[in-house]
Design a protein around this motif. Structure first.
Motif, PDB file in Angstrom:
ATOM      1  N   LEU A 181      36.600  12.037 -12.183  1.00 44.66           N
ATOM      2  CA  LEU A 181      38.043  12.241 -12.324  1.00 44.66           C
ATOM      3  C   LEU A 181      38.367  13.651 -12.781  1.00 44.66           C
ATOM      4  O   LEU A 181      39.290  14.291 -12.276  1.00 44.66           O
ATOM      5  CB  LEU A 181      38.607  11.216 -13.323  1.00 44.66           C
ATOM      6  N   VAL A 182      37.591  14.141 -13.760  1.00 42.72           N
ATOM      7  CA  VAL A 182      37.839  15.498 -14.260  1.00 42.72           C
ATOM      8  C   VAL A 182      37.587  16.518 -13.167  1.00 42.72           C
ATOM      9  O   VAL A 182      38.326  17.499 -13.024  1.00 42.72           O
ATOM     10  CB  VAL A 182      36.960  15.776 -15.496  1.00 42.72           C
ATOM     11  N   GLY A 183      36.565  16.283 -12.344  1.00 43.35           N
ATOM     12  CA  GLY A 183      36.285  17.195 -11.246  1.00 43.35           C
ATOM     13  C   GLY A 183      37.423  17.286 -10.250  1.00 43.35           C
ATOM     14  O   GLY A 183      37.590  18.301  -9.572  1.00 43.35           O
ATOM     15  N   SER A 231      26.948  19.945 -17.879  1.00 46.57           N
ATOM     16  CA  SER A 231      27.651  19.238 -18.936  1.00 46.57           C
ATOM     17  C   SER A 231      27.620  17.742 -18.751  1.00 46.57           C
ATOM     18  O   SER A 231      28.003  16.993 -19.639  1.00 46.57           O
ATOM     19  CB  SER A 231      29.110  19.714 -19.005  1.00 46.57           C
ATOM     20  N   GLY A 232      27.152  17.257 -17.619  1.00 44.64           N
ATOM     21  CA  GLY A 232      27.110  15.825 -17.401  1.00 44.64           C
ATOM     22  C   GLY A 232      25.774  15.204 -17.700  1.00 44.64           C
ATOM     23  O   GLY A 232      25.589  14.008 -17.535  1.00 44.64           O
ATOM     24  N   TRP A 262      34.744  16.495 -24.217  1.00 40.93           N
ATOM     25  CA  TRP A 262      34.422  17.165 -22.961  1.00 40.93           C
ATOM     26  C   TRP A 262      35.641  17.217 -22.046  1.00 40.93           C
ATOM     27  O   TRP A 262      35.904  18.237 -21.403  1.00 40.93           O
ATOM     28  CB  TRP A 262      33.261  16.448 -22.272  1.00 40.93           C
ATOM     29  N   ILE A 263      36.389  16.128 -21.980  1.00 39.52           N
ATOM     30  CA  ILE A 263      37.609  16.123 -21.155  1.00 39.52           C
ATOM     31  C   ILE A 263      38.588  17.171 -21.671  1.00 39.52           C
ATOM     32  O   ILE A 263      39.159  17.953 -20.894  1.00 39.52           O
ATOM     33  CB  ILE A 263      38.270  14.725 -21.184  1.00 39.52           C
ATOM     34  N   ALA A 312      44.673  12.731 -16.828  1.00 40.63           N
ATOM     35  CA  ALA A 312      45.350  11.592 -17.443  1.00 40.63           C
ATOM     36  C   ALA A 312      44.554  10.309 -17.222  1.00 40.63           C
ATOM     37  O   ALA A 312      44.403   9.488 -18.144  1.00 40.63           O
ATOM     38  CB  ALA A 312      46.764  11.453 -16.872  1.00 40.63           C
ATOM     39  N   GLU A 313      44.010  10.129 -16.007  1.00 42.32           N
ATOM     40  CA  GLU A 313      43.212   8.935 -15.730  1.00 42.32           C
ATOM     41  C   GLU A 313      41.905   8.963 -16.523  1.00 42.32           C
ATOM     42  O   GLU A 313      41.412   7.918 -16.968  1.00 42.32           O
ATOM     43  CB  GLU A 313      42.923   8.841 -14.238  1.00 42.32           C
ATOM     44  N   ALA A 314      41.332  10.143 -16.698  1.00 46.90           N
ATOM     45  CA  ALA A 314      40.103  10.248 -17.494  1.00 46.90           C
ATOM     46  C   ALA A 314      40.369   9.857 -18.938  1.00 46.90           C
ATOM     47  O   ALA A 314      39.574   9.114 -19.559  1.00 46.90           O
ATOM     48  CB  ALA A 314      39.558  11.672 -17.418  1.00 46.90           C
TER      49      ALA A 314
END
Length: 421
Positions: free
Chosen positions: A30-32, A3-4, A61-62, A37-39
């Motif tokens: 960050l998502v990993g 997905s990246g 995606w997030i 929230a930061e993403a």
């Protein structure tokens, strides 16, 4: 498909700040780590406004990773609405990846085809197409798309992974890749590992379709056994149970549609539109679908008039009113099947599949003849026992003969389609 992939092309814009181009990588990190929230803080409204479709897709995606399906699908829809005819293929590739993560395989097929149209010589759209076709159970198409990706980019690990996964998705009941594909599969696996692929990505998970089909077959077999060993009231009870089961399935699908943000009716309309569009552009696929669409017709007399016919063969005939009711139910089921084919594929498809081709005409005539003969035998006093035996065998024999004929004709059409491609 990862997905990246395509971050550099999808998340950067020519007039965007320098840090926009690297936001995708930071967001994935960050998502990993579960820091959603930061993403989201990185992909704020200003970021989305600057990057347009790519910005919406990164946000989608997030949201998809957070399991916020309705919001994720809405973000994808905004991205596709903003995407123009000259949009970069990377945008459509990422949209397809997000849609696959949302289990929207038919919608992903549409954007995968747009990605292939935007970049006909790109390997990433071919990998996406392979993943989509594999999820849809169209193994030959998945393998063909993966082979194209490998031909375009033999040094890309994801292309080799797509080929290995598509080949394993066609494995048999014992879990083995077909013999004719084993050398190619082994070469793809070795190449992917050499290029740094994760070994866990090389095998496509076996879908639940096969297990589901086997479960349905076992359930139907058990119910038919109960009917055969019971009386007419057992048939009534089974029919009532079937109606309740269908109602429960519809309710569950409706609830799932509301939770996902895509109502069941809207999802069906979207899938239907995608199927019709694809068939219009692929005559051989249309031919294969016509063959398969009528393959269900022999099941109608088997689960209706074959039952009273077999009971008469056992010298325990049903009363005429019961045979009449079952025959009427079979005719209604036959009509419903025809109307369903027409609703799903369109009037022109149904007319050609059912009346314009010899398999359709033959199967319609055979189903009608079996049901009419059962009713006629029941209404005629003194029908010989041998006639009931022959009629019961005809029900089962026609099912087996039609299934074998369908398999042969469909396989021949599939080979011709492969040559045409």
């Amino acid at each position: 498909m990862d997905s990246g992939e395509g971050d550099d092309g999808a998340f950067g814009a020519a007039d965007a700040p320098d840090d926009d181009a690297s936001s995708g990588e930071r967001v994935h990190g960050l998502v990993g780590q579960g820091r959603f929230a930061e993403a989201h803080a990185l992909v704020g409204d200003a970021f989305v406004e600057r990057n347009g479709s790519a910005g919406y897709l990164l946000r989608a995606w997030i949201l998809a990773q957070e399991k916020r399906r309705p919001e994720a699908r809405e973000a994808v829809d905004w991205a596709l609405a903003l995407a123009g005819p000259a949009e970069a293929a990377d945008v459509f590739v990422l949209a397809g990846v997000v849609l696959l993560s949302l289990d929207e395989s038919h919608a992903a097929l549409t954007v995968a085809q747009r990605a292939a149209g935007a970049d006909p010589d790109g390997w990433e759209p071919s990998v996406l197409l392979s993943d989509v076709y594999r999820r849809l159970g169209r193994v030959p198409d998945a393998v063909a798309a993966a082979r194209r990706a490998v031909a375009l980019a033999p040094q890309e690990a994801e292309a080799q992974v797509a080929l290995a996964r598509s080949l394993t998705s066609g494995r048999g009941l014992l879990g083995r890749v077909p013999r004719r594909h084993r050398p190619e599969h082994q070469a793809a696996v070795e190449r992917a590992l050499m290029l740094g692929a994760d070994p866990s990505q090389l095998t496509a998970p076996r879908g639940g379709a096969l297990a589901g089909i086997l479960a349905v077959v076992v359930l139907v077999g058990i119910q038919l056994f109960r009917i055969e060993t019971g009386d007419i009231w057992q048939l009534v009870a089974t029919a009532a149970g079937l109606v309740v089961a269908v109602a429960v399935v519809v309710v569950l699908l409706t609830i799932a549609g509301r939770r996902s943000g895509t109502p069941l009716r809207a999802r069906l309309r979207g899938i239907r539109a995608t199927v019709r569009t694809e068939l219009d552009s692929d005559p051989w696929l249309r031919r294969i679908r016509e063959i398969n669409a009528v393959a269900v017709l022999p099941l109608v007399p088997l689960v209706s008039t074959a039952l009273p016919s077999d009971r008469a063969r056992q010298r325990a005939p049903w009363p005429l009113w019961a045979v009449s009711a079952v025959t009427a139910g079979g005719l209604a089921a036959l009509l419903l099947t025809v109307l369903t084919i027409r609703w799903w594929y369109g009037a022109r498809f149904a007319r050609h599949a059912l009346l314009g081709s010899w398999p359709g005409r033959l199967q319609l005539a055979a189903a009608g003849l079996l049901m009419a003969t059962t009713l006629a035998f029941s209404a005629t006093p003194g029908t010989p026992h041998t006639a009931w035996v022959a009629l019961t065998e005809a029900h089962l024999g026609w099912l087996l003969l039609a299934a074998a004929g369908t398999a042969v004709v469909a396989a021949r059409a599939q080979r011709e389609r492969g040559r045409a491609l």
